[in-house]
Design an enzyme around this catalytic site. Structure first.
Site, PDB file in Angstrom:
ATOM      1  N   ALA A 194     -11.973  24.310 -14.512  1.00 46.75           N
ATOM      2  CA  ALA A 194     -12.361  23.529 -16.179  1.00 46.75           C
ATOM      3  C   ALA A 194     -10.868  22.347 -15.910  1.00 46.75           C
ATOM      4  CB  ALA A 194     -11.904  24.561 -17.214  1.00 46.75           C
ATOM      5  N   ASP A 195     -10.468  22.347 -15.074  1.00 44.47           N
ATOM      6  CA  ASP A 195      -9.087  21.359 -15.037  1.00 44.47           C
ATOM      7  C   ASP A 195      -9.501  20.598 -13.864  1.00 44.47           C
ATOM      8  OD1 ASP A 195      -6.823  22.545 -17.067  1.00 44.47           O
ATOM      9  OD2 ASP A 195      -6.969  24.013 -15.559  1.00 44.47           O
TER      10      ASP A 195
END
Length: 393
Positions: free
Chosen positions: A165-166
């Site tokens: 997600a980052d």
């Protein structure tokens, strides 16, 4: 020539999403000034280390200059305002309201610098019922629906073993920043980028939301299989190594079945569409898997390539470093680092024909450029000592 030469970026974010967005800008020539608390960005202590030097930081901090500054002190706040006065971009990930509490909110900074773009990367965005919660990529992987569809059918929801997600958020943030800078060319004004980590991964998950909205369907966990097509899985070869096979295109699916000696399946009515092939995944996996299991990996890959079917060996990092395609693309770069000597890690993730990016340096030691950067903004040696005495740097 680099595309973003002359662009000044203040990276005040920590860990991964915001800092990686700044890294991508730095790859293309932006002057990225990494502003860290004297404790250092926590990414310096995440993951493996060599001789006490964090290896993840060496990649994440590439093409940046490191300045230590304590923004919670009045002296540090004044220095930050001076740095921001001629900056183009600030990337931050404090909880909403933190910069405002320190007198460093975007509105204040734009009084001196109207064209400033401020990218605000948080778990849940700048407003809404969850805005004040601490947020990390893991939570986005859970709340976006990613974990719910990942894993074996009879197993638990599964999180990725890396910052998925980052990473997706970083790419999206870099794009959002460039969009805001393009808008500035037209309006002369900067603006805020409100980036919630829970949103970019939700976007790339595809039709999960619309399928539920229109059909009331929720995608179950399929392991390495797909609900969209088959055969699609990982398969073990005779030598104990593994390959992945994809048949997203109908023509590829037909080539695979001919290769593994089951052309009769192509004539089945259900074989004509990916979604209906997925309903017969057991039968297709048996046909493909048994053929692969009788052959070593290199033989499998060679046969698939000759048949123009899609296959890839399951690689580790060691395999990546030895692969001729990655070598041809120069996907891995070697950088001479002051602390570790020659280090290898991922290169700029795309190539531009006229203004290519480049990795110039690995992540610097903490605070290495404090004196240099502050001197560029009029902070002489005497004032620097005063700032140090005040605990501001």
């Amino acid at each position: 020539m680099t595309a973003l030469a002359g662009l000044k970026v203040l990276d005040v974010a920590t860990l991964f999403a915001g800092p990686l967005a700044a890294t991508l800008l730095g790859d293309h020539g932006a002057d990225v000034i990494k502003i860290e608390h004297p404790r250092g960005d926590p990414s310096r202590t995440h993951g493996a280390a060599k001789d006490g030097v964090g290896l993840w930081w060496k990649m994440l901090g590439r093409n940046k200059r490191s300045v230590t500054l304590v923004l919670s002190t009045p002296e540090g706040q004044e220095v930050f305002r001076e740095l921001a006065a001629d900056a183009d971009v600030i990337i931050e990930n404090f909880r909403p309201g933190t910069l405002e509490r320190w007198g460093l909110g975007p509105d204040v900074l734009r009084e001196r610098n109207p064209g400033l773009v401020v990218a605000r990367v948080t778990g849940f965005g700048q407003f809404g019922p969850y805005a004040s919660r601490p947020g990390f990529g893991t939570l986005a992987e859970a709340m976006s629906g990613f974990a719910a569809i990942t894993g074996e059918p009879d197993g638990p929801p599964t999180l990725p073993p890396f910052g998925l997600a980052d990473g997706v958020t970083a790419l999206t943030t870099a794009f959002a920043i460039m969009t805001a800078l393009r808008a500035r060319e037209q309006t002369g004004r900067g603006q805020d980028v409100d980036m919630a980590i829970i949103e970019p991964l939700l976007t790339v998950l595809g039709p999960q939301v619309i399928a539920y909205d229109q059909l009331g369907e929720l995608q179950p966990r399929h392991g390495n299989r797909s609900s969209n097509n088959a055969p699609r899985n990982t398969y073990e070869c005779a030598d104990g190594r593994w390959v992945a096979v994809s048949t997203s295109a109908q023509s590829i699916a037909e080539r695979v079945m001919r290769l593994v000696g089951h052309p009769e399946l192509i004539d089945e009515p259900w074989f004509a569409a990916g979604w209906s092939r997925a309903q017969h995944a057991d039968e297709l996996d048996e046909a493909v898997g048994s053929w692969i299991a009788a052959r070593d990996r290199d033989e499998v890959v060679e046969a698939f390539e000759k048949a123009e079917a899609a296959v890839a060996p399951i690689y580790t990092a060691a395999d990546v470093l030895a692969d001729p395609q990655y070598a041809a693309l120069e996907s891995i770069v070697t950088v001479d680092d002051d602390e570790l000597g020659p280090v290898r890690f991922q290169n700029v993730p795309f190539r531009l024909s006229e203004t290519p990016g480049a990795v110039r340096t690995a992540g610097p030691a903490l605070g290495r450029h404090t004196a240099e950067v502050l001197a560029e903004h009029g902070v002489d040696a005497e004032r620097l000592e005063q700032l140090r005495a005040a605990g501001a740097v």
